[in-house]
Design a protein around this motif. Sequence first.
Motif, mmCIF file in Angstrom:
data_model
loop_
_atom_site.group_PDB
_atom_site.id
_atom_site.type_symbol
_atom_site.label_atom_id
_atom_site.label_comp_id
_atom_site.label_asym_id
_atom_site.label_seq_id
_atom_site.Cartn_x
_atom_site.Cartn_y
_atom_site.Cartn_z
ATOM 1 N N ASN A 74 46.344 30.634 48.197
ATOM 2 C CA ASN A 74 45.062 30.542 47.488
ATOM 3 C C ASN A 74 45.281 30.440 45.976
ATOM 4 O O ASN A 74 44.642 29.636 45.300
ATOM 5 C CB ASN A 74 44.172 31.743 47.803
ATOM 6 C CG ASN A 74 43.588 31.694 49.201
ATOM 7 O OD1 ASN A 74 43.594 30.661 49.848
ATOM 8 N ND2 ASN A 74 43.083 32.815 49.662
ATOM 9 N N VAL A 75 46.172 31.272 45.463
ATOM 10 C CA VAL A 75 46.476 31.250 44.027
ATOM 11 C C VAL A 75 47.061 29.900 43.640
ATOM 12 O O VAL A 75 46.674 29.303 42.630
ATOM 13 C CB VAL A 75 47.428 32.409 43.657
ATOM 14 C CG1 VAL A 75 47.973 32.244 42.240
ATOM 15 C CG2 VAL A 75 46.713 33.750 43.801
ATOM 16 N N ALA A 76 47.977 29.380 44.449
ATOM 17 C CA ALA A 76 48.578 28.072 44.160
ATOM 18 C C ALA A 76 47.515 26.980 44.148
ATOM 19 O O ALA A 76 47.533 26.096 43.283
ATOM 20 C CB ALA A 76 49.665 27.747 45.191
ATOM 21 N N ALA A 77 46.559 27.044 45.077
ATOM 22 C CA ALA A 77 45.491 26.041 45.131
ATOM 23 C C ALA A 77 44.636 26.094 43.868
ATOM 24 O O ALA A 77 44.269 25.053 43.309
ATOM 25 C CB ALA A 77 44.626 26.247 46.375
ATOM 26 N N ILE A 78 44.333 27.290 43.398
ATOM 27 C CA ILE A 78 43.532 27.429 42.176
ATOM 28 C C ILE A 78 44.281 26.864 40.985
ATOM 29 O O ILE A 78 43.713 26.158 40.147
ATOM 30 C CB ILE A 78 43.169 28.907 41.925
ATOM 31 C CG1 ILE A 78 42.179 29.379 42.984
ATOM 32 C CG2 ILE A 78 42.606 29.116 40.520
ATOM 33 C CD1 ILE A 78 42.024 30.878 43.048
ATOM 34 N N MET A 79 45.562 27.120 40.920
ATOM 35 C CA MET A 79 46.343 26.674 39.774
ATOM 36 C C MET A 79 46.643 25.181 39.820
ATOM 37 O O MET A 79 46.931 24.581 38.790
ATOM 38 C CB MET A 79 47.624 27.498 39.677
ATOM 39 C CG MET A 79 47.321 28.952 39.335
ATOM 40 S SD MET A 79 48.736 30.054 39.387
ATOM 41 C CE MET A 79 49.746 29.378 38.097
ATOM 42 N N ARG A 91 39.216 22.062 33.145
ATOM 43 C CA ARG A 91 40.164 22.892 33.892
ATOM 44 C C ARG A 91 39.520 24.216 34.285
ATOM 45 O O ARG A 91 39.674 24.695 35.401
ATOM 46 C CB ARG A 91 41.434 23.127 33.070
ATOM 47 C CG ARG A 91 42.332 21.909 33.003
ATOM 48 C CD ARG A 91 43.731 22.243 32.498
ATOM 49 N NE ARG A 91 43.732 22.851 31.179
ATOM 50 C CZ ARG A 91 43.755 22.194 30.030
ATOM 51 N NH1 ARG A 91 43.756 20.872 30.034
ATOM 52 N NH2 ARG A 91 43.780 22.813 28.884
ATOM 53 N N PHE A 92 38.777 24.812 33.342
ATOM 54 C CA PHE A 92 38.111 26.082 33.652
ATOM 55 C C PHE A 92 37.080 25.888 34.765
ATOM 56 O O PHE A 92 37.052 26.656 35.719
ATOM 57 C CB PHE A 92 37.428 26.661 32.413
ATOM 58 C CG PHE A 92 36.548 27.842 32.739
ATOM 59 C CD1 PHE A 92 37.119 29.069 33.058
ATOM 60 C CD2 PHE A 92 35.171 27.722 32.777
ATOM 61 C CE1 PHE A 92 36.326 30.157 33.389
ATOM 62 C CE2 PHE A 92 34.362 28.796 33.097
ATOM 63 C CZ PHE A 92 34.945 30.025 33.410
ATOM 64 N N LEU A 93 36.238 24.872 34.651
ATOM 65 C CA LEU A 93 35.204 24.646 35.656
ATOM 66 C C LEU A 93 35.815 24.384 37.033
ATOM 67 O O LEU A 93 35.321 24.885 38.044
ATOM 68 C CB LEU A 93 34.288 23.496 35.250
ATOM 69 C CG LEU A 93 33.339 23.798 34.091
ATOM 70 C CD1 LEU A 93 32.587 22.542 33.675
ATOM 71 C CD2 LEU A 93 32.363 24.910 34.464
ATOM 72 N N THR A 97 35.217 27.070 39.944
ATOM 73 C CA THR A 97 34.526 26.604 41.143
ATOM 74 C C THR A 97 35.361 26.875 42.388
ATOM 75 O O THR A 97 34.848 27.309 43.415
ATOM 76 C CB THR A 97 34.199 25.091 41.027
ATOM 77 O OG1 THR A 97 33.362 24.893 39.888
ATOM 78 C CG2 THR A 97 33.515 24.572 42.264
ATOM 79 N N GLN A 98 36.665 26.647 42.291
ATOM 80 C CA GLN A 98 37.575 26.908 43.419
ATOM 81 C C GLN A 98 37.582 28.393 43.764
ATOM 82 O O GLN A 98 37.548 28.772 44.935
ATOM 83 C CB GLN A 98 38.988 26.429 43.059
ATOM 84 C CG GLN A 98 40.015 26.635 44.142
ATOM 85 C CD GLN A 98 40.014 25.527 45.165
ATOM 86 O OE1 GLN A 98 39.189 24.624 45.127
ATOM 87 N NE2 GLN A 98 40.923 25.596 46.098
ATOM 88 N N MET A 99 37.619 29.252 42.761
ATOM 89 C CA MET A 99 37.644 30.702 43.000
ATOM 90 C C MET A 99 36.343 31.171 43.651
ATOM 91 O O MET A 99 36.370 31.961 44.598
ATOM 92 C CB MET A 99 37.891 31.447 41.688
ATOM 93 C CG MET A 99 39.283 31.241 41.144
ATOM 94 S SD MET A 99 39.503 31.908 39.475
ATOM 95 C CE MET A 99 39.565 33.658 39.833
ATOM 96 N N MET A 102 36.275 29.933 47.279
ATOM 97 C CA MET A 102 37.137 30.737 48.145
ATOM 98 C C MET A 102 36.505 32.090 48.434
ATOM 99 O O MET A 102 36.625 32.620 49.540
ATOM 100 C CB MET A 102 38.513 30.923 47.508
ATOM 101 C CG MET A 102 39.392 29.721 47.587
ATOM 102 S SD MET A 102 40.983 30.070 46.811
ATOM 103 C CE MET A 102 41.834 28.547 47.145
ATOM 104 N N THR A 103 35.857 32.663 47.447
ATOM 105 C CA THR A 103 35.223 33.963 47.629
ATOM 106 C C THR A 103 34.090 33.878 48.636
ATOM 107 O O THR A 103 33.941 34.743 49.501
ATOM 108 C CB THR A 103 34.700 34.504 46.287
ATOM 109 O OG1 THR A 103 35.801 34.604 45.386
ATOM 110 C CG2 THR A 103 34.050 35.863 46.445
ATOM 111 N N VAL A 104 33.303 32.805 48.563
ATOM 112 C CA VAL A 104 32.167 32.646 49.465
ATOM 113 C C VAL A 104 32.622 32.203 50.856
ATOM 114 O O VAL A 104 32.149 32.721 51.862
ATOM 115 C CB VAL A 104 31.145 31.643 48.883
ATOM 116 C CG1 VAL A 104 30.046 31.320 49.878
ATOM 117 C CG2 VAL A 104 30.544 32.190 47.590
ATOM 118 N N SER A 105 33.538 31.248 50.912
ATOM 119 C CA SER A 105 33.928 30.658 52.189
ATOM 120 C C SER A 105 35.018 31.433 52.916
ATOM 121 O O SER A 105 35.103 31.379 54.140
ATOM 122 C CB SER A 105 34.429 29.224 51.972
ATOM 123 O OG SER A 105 33.432 28.460 51.360
#
Length: 193
Positions: A74-79, A91-93, A97-99, A102-105
């Motif tokens: 998960n961390v690798a996907a966010i980065m 980059r921030f958005l 959005t990914q974080m 992941m939290t919701v799904s």
Amino acid sequence: MTPTHPKVMTQNRGPAAAPANRDAILAAARQLFAERGLDVPFSAIAQEASVSQGVLYRHFRSRVDLAVAVFEENVAAIMQVPESHASGADRFLAAWTQMVDMTVSHVAFIETVAESALDPRIEDLSEEIRAFLRPVLAEAQDSGVAPAGITLETLFIALRASYGLVKTHPINEGSARDEVEGLLEALGLPTAR
């Protein structure tokens, strides 16, 4: 006389199958953790991955080891998400959005941290994502995309609050996502809308 039955021989690929087995186990764990949380039995993960429990235990000796591996992915996907974006705001958005997604799904994204918080690997991964987000958040604040008063801690508190909404929501992911979006808007944080 005992009848003999022909044995069905299956090809044992041995060590050659190890990378594919590990990938299948991680995919199954990610899916089942998302659907049922971290308490899903190892037997269900092995069955979903089409491997024996012995193979699963060869790769991951404990639930924490498996949870850490999923969190690491998960961390690798966010980065990796922001690599295609030129500006800090983009980059921030993308990362935020990914974080949130992941939290919701995938409730295991937050449960992994909570359940394994004392594991030094989780602490290392948490620091890795914070180190990645610090300059990205600063660039987003400089460009006005993220509010100036937002800190990394504010972001992680918002994620924990979002997790709480999803975990306790009685209806479905869609309506829980609407509540999460409302929470983020109220906090002045960017949403996926």
